[in-house]
Scaffold this motif. Structure first.
Motif, short mmCIF file in Angstrom:
data_model
loop_
_atom_site.label_atom_id
_atom_site.label_comp_id
_atom_site.label_asym_id
_atom_site.label_seq_id
_atom_site.Cartn_x
_atom_site.Cartn_y
_atom_site.Cartn_z
N VAL A 1 3.72 -6.40 1.96
CA VAL A 1 4.97 -6.78 2.61
C VAL A 1 4.90 -6.35 4.07
O VAL A 1 4.54 -5.21 4.38
N ILE B 1 14.47 -2.60 2.10
CA ILE B 1 13.22 -3.35 1.94
C ILE B 1 12.12 -2.42 1.43
O ILE B 1 11.36 -2.77 0.52
N TYR C 1 5.28 -1.56 8.03
CA TYR C 1 6.58 -1.57 8.70
C TYR C 1 6.38 -1.53 10.21
O TYR C 1 5.68 -0.66 10.73
N LEU D 1 2.70 -1.74 2.13
CA LEU D 1 3.84 -2.06 2.99
C LEU D 1 3.46 -1.75 4.43
O LEU D 1 2.98 -0.65 4.74
N PHE E 1 8.63 -10.76 6.50
CA PHE E 1 9.99 -10.87 7.00
C PHE E 1 9.94 -11.26 8.48
O PHE E 1 8.97 -10.96 9.18
N GLY F 1 16.29 -1.73 6.60
CA GLY F 1 14.90 -1.27 6.62
C GLY F 1 14.57 -0.39 5.43
O GLY F 1 13.49 -0.53 4.82
N SER G 1 7.35 -5.80 7.12
CA SER G 1 8.77 -5.62 7.40
C SER G 1 9.01 -5.45 8.89
O SER G 1 8.53 -4.48 9.49
#
Length: 299
Positions: A75, A95, A109, A107, A11, A92, A77
């Motif tokens: 991912v 996602i 973040y 993930l 993202f 947030g 983010s």
């Protein structure tokens, strides 16, 4: 244990952090997919030319995000800095929920160095720990990164660089840690490569440590003329709540923390000093901030 390189969804790929992550992942050999608002936009076209797979959609398009996560290993983010607190929390968390739903293996973040157990009173900072807490409660392997103050943020004409001075929040001998955006990208690529080591961890990221006095010295060297450093006067801080809150975060809040730079080099051996960054990636922004481009035009 190193991960087999499968697709990573990024993202914010047309922004600073997301763009740095895309570059680092691509260089490391990861297939990269990006969610973009407009596939025909110039920045999107540049991503496509770099070999990035594009999926058109927005943060409000849950179906597009869900589809973009299909068959992804990881991912990344990161959210825009201009979102309202409630909106940032909503997106947030959404996602992260979709990453858990789609069975994403890892993930990552990107939170903020100001995140902690105590609210700061600054809305754009306080949204992030709420998202962190939500992620920790999900059935997904996640790594939370907290980048320290961006080097880019220091090269700003509002602090007086064009006037031969630099007024900031640090006391002359007080130190803070800063990070180059490209170092964030390289660190994230290393984190994706070793889920066993970094899964479930919260990692602060820094590239260098500087004091207020050192900022004046480094800026003077880069400018070729003296840049006098000073801290905002106490009466200025007292009269401006936003400035006072930021100063407090550096005095005894989360931004006062210091991470081990040797650990940072273990994650990313290529971390850069602020002095080196000013000579390279930050040079154009610095020249603009000190008015060099304007002076050249006037000659």
């Amino acid at each position: 244990m190193k991960e087999y390189k499968l697709t990573i969804l990024v993202f914010g790929a047309t922004g600073r952090q997301g763009g740095a992550v895309v570059r680092a992942l691509t260089k490391a050999g990861w297939p990269v997919r990006a969610l973009v608002r407009d596939c025909a936009a110039a920045k999107s076209a540049a991503l496509r030319e770099a070999g990035v797979e594009l999926v058109e959609g927005s943060f409000d398009d849950i179906d597009a995000i869900r589809s973009a996560m299909n068959n992804t290993h990881g991912v990344f983010s990161v959210l825009p800095g201009n979102l309202a607190e409630a909106e940032e929390i909503r997106i947030g968390c959404a996602i992260a929920d979709l990453a858990a739903e789609r069975g994403v293996a890892h993930l990552v973040y990107s939170s903020g160095a100001s995140s902690g157990d105590t609210p700061t009173g600054v809305a754009r900072f306080d949204a992030k720990p709420r998202i962190e807490a939500h992620i920790r409660g999900l059935p997904v392997t996640a790594t939370i990164i907290r980048p320290m103050i961006f080097m880019d943020m220091l090269v700003n004409s509002t602090f007086g660089l064009s006037e031969g001075r630099y007024t900031f929040f640090l006391r002359p001998e007080q130190s803070m840690q800063i990070v180059a955006v490209d170092d964030i990208g390289k660190s994230v690529a290393a984190i994706f490569s070793d889920r066993m080591r970094f899964g479930g961890k919260t990692v602060k990221l820094a590239s260098d440590t500087v004091t207020g006095r050192e900022l004046g010295i480094i800026f003077s060297e880069a400018a070729g003329h003296p840049i006098v450093y000073s801290r905002f006067a106490e009466e200025v801080l007292a009269a401006n709540n936003d400035l006072a809150q930021l100063a407090a975060l550096l005095d005894d809040g989360p931004l006062a923390d210091h991470v081990d730079l040797d650990l940072m080099r273990d994650i990313n051996p290529e971390i850069v000093s602020f002095r080196s960054w000013l000579k390279d990636a930050g040079r154009q922004a610095f020249d603009t901030a000190i008015g060099k481009d304007r002076d050249t035009l006037q000659v």
